[in-house]
Design a protein around this motif. Structure first.
Motif, PDB file in Angstrom:
ATOM      1  N   TYR A  64       0.832  -1.199   0.000  1.00 48.11           N
ATOM      2  CA  TYR A  64       0.000   0.000   0.000  1.00 48.11           C
ATOM      3  C   TYR A  64       0.872   1.256   0.000  1.00 48.11           C
ATOM      4  O   TYR A  64       1.909   1.296   0.660  1.00 48.11           O
ATOM      5  CB  TYR A  64      -0.900   0.026   1.242  1.00 48.11           C
ATOM      6  N   LEU A  75      -2.215   8.242  -8.568  1.00 55.54           N
ATOM      7  CA  LEU A  75      -1.988   7.348  -7.434  1.00 55.54           C
ATOM      8  C   LEU A  75      -2.113   8.146  -6.137  1.00 55.54           C
ATOM      9  O   LEU A  75      -1.692   9.308  -6.067  1.00 55.54           O
ATOM     10  CB  LEU A  75      -0.596   6.722  -7.525  1.00 55.54           C
ATOM     11  N   ASP A  79      -3.644   3.503  -1.777  1.00 56.97           N
ATOM     12  CA  ASP A  79      -3.844   2.640  -2.928  1.00 56.97           C
ATOM     13  C   ASP A  79      -3.025   1.356  -2.785  1.00 56.97           C
ATOM     14  O   ASP A  79      -1.866   1.392  -2.353  1.00 56.97           O
ATOM     15  CB  ASP A  79      -3.408   3.320  -4.236  1.00 56.97           C
ATOM     16  N   GLN A  80      -3.642   0.239  -3.170  1.00 59.97           N
ATOM     17  CA  GLN A  80      -2.922  -1.035  -3.242  1.00 59.97           C
ATOM     18  C   GLN A  80      -2.169  -1.053  -4.556  1.00 59.97           C
ATOM     19  O   GLN A  80      -2.723  -0.708  -5.598  1.00 59.97           O
ATOM     20  CB  GLN A  80      -3.897  -2.198  -3.178  1.00 59.97           C
ATOM     21  N   VAL A  81      -0.890  -1.469  -4.512  1.00 55.24           N
ATOM     22  CA  VAL A  81      -0.053  -1.434  -5.709  1.00 55.24           C
ATOM     23  C   VAL A  81       0.835  -2.665  -5.822  1.00 55.24           C
ATOM     24  O   VAL A  81       1.125  -3.337  -4.846  1.00 55.24           O
ATOM     25  CB  VAL A  81       0.851  -0.177  -5.739  1.00 55.24           C
ATOM     26  N   TYR A 125       7.411   6.588  -8.291  1.00 49.43           N
ATOM     27  CA  TYR A 125       5.985   6.321  -8.395  1.00 49.43           C
ATOM     28  C   TYR A 125       5.566   5.898  -9.797  1.00 49.43           C
ATOM     29  O   TYR A 125       4.519   5.291  -9.965  1.00 49.43           O
ATOM     30  CB  TYR A 125       5.128   7.468  -7.859  1.00 49.43           C
ATOM     31  N   ARG A 130      -1.494   0.371  -9.841  1.00 45.99           N
ATOM     32  CA  ARG A 130      -2.630   0.245  -8.923  1.00 45.99           C
ATOM     33  C   ARG A 130      -3.287  -1.110  -9.173  1.00 45.99           C
ATOM     34  O   ARG A 130      -3.522  -1.494 -10.319  1.00 45.99           O
ATOM     35  CB  ARG A 130      -3.639   1.357  -9.146  1.00 45.99           C
ATOM     36  N   THR A 131      -3.592  -1.837  -8.100  1.00 43.89           N
ATOM     37  CA  THR A 131      -4.133  -3.201  -8.243  1.00 43.89           C
ATOM     38  C   THR A 131      -5.458  -3.370  -7.512  1.00 43.89           C
ATOM     39  O   THR A 131      -5.751  -4.450  -6.984  1.00 43.89           O
ATOM     40  CB  THR A 131      -3.103  -4.239  -7.756  1.00 43.89           C
ATOM     41  N   GLU A 132      -6.268  -2.349  -7.523  1.00 42.46           N
ATOM     42  CA  GLU A 132      -7.591  -2.426  -6.913  1.00 42.46           C
ATOM     43  C   GLU A 132      -8.379  -3.564  -7.556  1.00 42.46           C
ATOM     44  O   GLU A 132      -8.363  -3.744  -8.774  1.00 42.46           O
ATOM     45  CB  GLU A 132      -8.329  -1.105  -7.126  1.00 42.46           C
ATOM     46  N   SER A 139      -1.555  -9.465  -6.592  1.00 45.58           N
ATOM     47  CA  SER A 139      -0.769  -8.277  -6.953  1.00 45.58           C
ATOM     48  C   SER A 139       0.723  -8.584  -6.971  1.00 45.58           C
ATOM     49  O   SER A 139       1.456  -8.081  -7.823  1.00 45.58           O
ATOM     50  CB  SER A 139      -1.045  -7.133  -5.980  1.00 45.58           C
TER      51      SER A 139
END
Length: 172
Positions: A64, A75, A79-81, A125, A130-132, A139
């Protein structure tokens, strides 16, 4: 911050260090999942070329965003990444031609630079995805699956053609 360091072949050590502070253009990621790759196993076993000890392993990562500057990718904190672990120089001919995978000064997290077997890591970055909608486990698998997808794309296989896939791991 706790990290696991491969001190030398067949030797891991838990260390305590300061939480990293992101540089300009970087995000701070709280690492939540780490895949163990053949690269890590070879490094642990002492037969990984282009490798130096001690090294924090780990390049199949998800987590995260804990802090990030305003960015064009949209981003945000929380956010989950997944992390793209290949750090290109941005200046060589390959990078300037948009072929960053051919960078002449490539640094791979966990191989040439400290990896993600830590509570936190800082990365540019523009190396975050992003892996929503995916789990943290899924992920962390994006990096090895992308290697396989790249191979399929490069093979340019067409309907009706055959290919032999060798390997029982996630990439194969």
């Amino acid at each position: 911050m706790k990290s696991i360091v491969c001190e030398q072949p067949f030797e891991f050590k838990m260390i305590q260090s300061e939480k990293p502070v992101p540089n300009s253009g970087e995000a701070l990621i709280r690492v939540r999942r780490i895949g163990i790759c053949g690269t890590d196993i070879h490094a642990y076993g002492g037969n990984q070329p282009f490798f130096s000890y001690p090294r924090i392993l780990g390049h199949e990562l998800s987590g995260y965003i804990e802090s990030i500057p305003e960015n064009e990718s949209g981003l945000n904190v929380g956010d989950q990444v997944s992390i793209i672990p290949y750090m290109e120089c941005g200046e060589c001919l390959a990078c300037r031609s948009g072929k960053t995978n051919c960078c002449t000064d490539m640094k791979v997290l966990g191989v040439h630079a400290e990896g993600g077997m830590s509570e936190w890591i800082t990365v540019p970055y523009n190396h975050l995805v992003r892996t929503e909608g995916l789990t943290l486990d899924q992920s962390a698998m994006i990096e090895p699956l992308s290697i396989g997808a790249h191979a399929v794309r490069r093979a340019a296989i067409h309907k009706g053609e055959f290919a032999l896939v060798i390997g029982a791991g996630p990439i194969g």
